[in-house]
Design a protein around this motif. Sequence first.
Motif, PDB file in Angstrom:
ATOM      1  N   TYR A   1       0.811  -1.222   0.000  1.00  0.00           N
ATOM      2  CA  TYR A   1       0.000   0.000   0.000  1.00  0.00           C
ATOM      3  C   TYR A   1       0.847   1.278   0.000  1.00  0.00           C
ATOM      4  N   ALA A   2       2.150   1.145  -0.222  1.00  0.00           N
ATOM      5  CA  ALA A   2       3.036   2.300  -0.104  1.00  0.00           C
ATOM      6  C   ALA A   2       2.653   3.418  -1.067  1.00  0.00           C
ATOM      7  N   ALA A   3       2.422   3.072  -2.331  1.00  0.00           N
ATOM      8  CA  ALA A   3       2.103   4.109  -3.323  1.00  0.00           C
ATOM      9  C   ALA A   3       0.785   4.802  -2.993  1.00  0.00           C
ATOM     10  N   GLU A   4      -0.216   4.015  -2.612  1.00  0.00           N
ATOM     11  CA  GLU A   4      -1.514   4.604  -2.281  1.00  0.00           C
ATOM     12  C   GLU A   4      -1.401   5.504  -1.049  1.00  0.00           C
ATOM     13  N   CYS A   5      -0.657   5.054  -0.048  1.00  0.00           N
ATOM     14  CA  CYS A   5      -0.488   5.839   1.157  1.00  0.00           C
ATOM     15  C   CYS A   5       0.228   7.155   0.858  1.00  0.00           C
ATOM     16  N   ARG A   6       1.273   7.083   0.047  1.00  0.00           N
ATOM     17  CA  ARG A   6       2.011   8.296  -0.304  1.00  0.00           C
ATOM     18  C   ARG A   6       1.116   9.294  -1.036  1.00  0.00           C
ATOM     19  N   SER A   7       0.257   8.803  -1.901  1.00  0.00           N
ATOM     20  CA  SER A   7      -0.648   9.682  -2.627  1.00  0.00           C
ATOM     21  C   SER A   7      -1.592  10.406  -1.675  1.00  0.00           C
ATOM     22  N   GLU A   8      -2.187   9.652  -0.746  1.00  0.00           N
ATOM     23  CA  GLU A   8      -3.079  10.270   0.217  1.00  0.00           C
ATOM     24  C   GLU A   8      -2.311  11.144   1.210  1.00  0.00           C
ATOM     25  N   LEU A   9      -1.077  10.778   1.497  1.00  0.00           N
ATOM     26  CA  LEU A   9      -0.247  11.589   2.374  1.00  0.00           C
ATOM     27  C   LEU A   9       0.000  12.959   1.755  1.00  0.00           C
ATOM     28  N   ARG A  10       0.287  12.997   0.468  1.00  0.00           N
ATOM     29  CA  ARG A  10       0.515  14.278  -0.194  1.00  0.00           C
ATOM     30  C   ARG A  10      -0.735  15.157  -0.128  1.00  0.00           C
ATOM     31  N   ARG A  11      -1.889  14.524  -0.292  1.00  0.00           N
ATOM     32  CA  ARG A  11      -3.136  15.282  -0.210  1.00  0.00           C
ATOM     33  C   ARG A  11      -3.329  15.833   1.206  1.00  0.00           C
ATOM     34  N   ALA A  12      -3.091  14.986   2.202  1.00  0.00           N
ATOM     35  CA  ALA A  12      -3.238  15.428   3.594  1.00  0.00           C
ATOM     36  C   ALA A  12      -2.239  16.534   3.920  1.00  0.00           C
ATOM     37  N   GLN A  13      -1.019  16.413   3.413  1.00  0.00           N
ATOM     38  CA  GLN A  13      -0.014  17.443   3.658  1.00  0.00           C
ATOM     39  C   GLN A  13      -0.414  18.770   3.021  1.00  0.00           C
ATOM     40  N   ALA A  14      -0.956  18.704   1.803  1.00  0.00           N
ATOM     41  CA  ALA A  14      -1.380  19.925   1.126  1.00  0.00           C
ATOM     42  C   ALA A  14      -2.511  20.607   1.888  1.00  0.00           C
ATOM     43  N   HIS A  15      -3.471  19.814   2.375  1.00  0.00           N
ATOM     44  CA  HIS A  15      -4.565  20.389   3.152  1.00  0.00           C
ATOM     45  C   HIS A  15      -4.053  20.959   4.475  1.00  0.00           C
ATOM     46  N   THR A  16      -3.163  20.219   5.128  1.00  0.00           N
ATOM     47  CA  THR A  16      -2.597  20.692   6.391  1.00  0.00           C
ATOM     48  C   THR A  16      -1.865  22.002   6.192  1.00  0.00           C
ATOM     49  N   ARG A  17      -1.185  22.112   5.069  1.00  0.00           N
ATOM     50  CA  ARG A  17      -0.456  23.345   4.762  1.00  0.00           C
ATOM     51  C   ARG A  17      -1.391  24.542   4.721  1.00  0.00           C
ATOM     52  N   GLU A  18      -2.593  24.365   4.166  1.00  0.00           N
ATOM     53  CA  GLU A  18      -3.541  25.473   4.099  1.00  0.00           C
ATOM     54  C   GLU A  18      -3.995  25.889   5.495  1.00  0.00           C
ATOM     55  N   TYR A  19      -4.160  24.931   6.380  1.00  0.00           N
ATOM     56  CA  TYR A  19      -4.489  25.272   7.756  1.00  0.00           C
ATOM     57  C   TYR A  19      -3.339  26.036   8.407  1.00  0.00           C
ATOM     58  N   VAL A  20      -2.117  25.603   8.133  1.00  0.00           N
ATOM     59  CA  VAL A  20      -0.948  26.266   8.696  1.00  0.00           C
ATOM     60  C   VAL A  20      -0.886  27.717   8.210  1.00  0.00           C
ATOM     61  N   ILE A  21      -1.159  27.939   6.944  1.00  0.00           N
ATOM     62  CA  ILE A  21      -1.204  29.306   6.422  1.00  0.00           C
ATOM     63  C   ILE A  21      -2.309  30.083   7.122  1.00  0.00           C
ATOM     64  N   GLY A  22      -3.429  29.400   7.408  1.00  0.00           N
ATOM     65  CA  GLY A  22      -4.495  30.051   8.152  1.00  0.00           C
ATOM     66  C   GLY A  22      -4.043  30.495   9.531  1.00  0.00           C
ATOM     67  N   PHE A  23      -3.309  29.627  10.254  1.00  0.00           N
ATOM     68  CA  PHE A  23      -2.771  30.017  11.556  1.00  0.00           C
ATOM     69  C   PHE A  23      -1.874  31.246  11.420  1.00  0.00           C
ATOM     70  N   ALA A  24      -1.059  31.258  10.374  1.00  0.00           N
ATOM     71  CA  ALA A  24      -0.148  32.376  10.163  1.00  0.00           C
ATOM     72  C   ALA A  24      -0.917  33.671   9.941  1.00  0.00           C
TER      73      ALA A  24
END
Length: 227
Positions: A183-206
Amino acid sequence: MISRTARGRTLRVAAAAVLGAGGATALYTLNEAGGGYAFVLVGAVLGALIALGIDLYRRTARLTEVRISIPQFSELTFVVNDDAQRVSWQLFVESVTRVSIQRLEDDEGLIREALTSLYGLFSTTRDILRAARPSAPGEGLTVEYLAVNLLNRELRPFLSKWHPRLREFESAHPELPEADWPYAAECRSELRRAQAHTREYVIGFARLAGVRDPELMLGATGRDPAV
């Protein structure tokens, strides 16, 4: 242990009570009226109430309206004061200094490291919220709202799905590299999506903290995710 904010508030109340008592004593002396101790007591109470009123004003005054956009929501309006800005800054610093929002390509890094970092971000965010005072009521959303949605809409679903699967593989095949996980490839794909969404929250905190150009501080994490 009493926090620095609580100690400061207590000292302000005590100082105001002393000042009020002193003023009442002076008034009593000038008037040379009976029941002087009552004047002192009333003055102390009034001084304490004034201090509490000032403290409440400090919490609610200087409210700033901030509009930001985050995943799964349209543009949202937040109201922040000095306390909320400090909490937002803490959340931003804790988030931006972790690998949890650093994009992980298929041939880079380890999924385990990224998951551990996301767990750390989850725990730290929860601890910061627990230690902070609730935001004063206002006509908008609060930093707590943004942080709780980061935990419950982004981090918790991803970690609940993938952490047990990876742990099961690691336990069953300790001799195999992580790349052999089916499941490594699938996990990495969803991880990138989660990281991108998390980044938007981080920008919101900023933005709630008043940081200028937070994207520059995030640097290479601004690359578009593969979805």
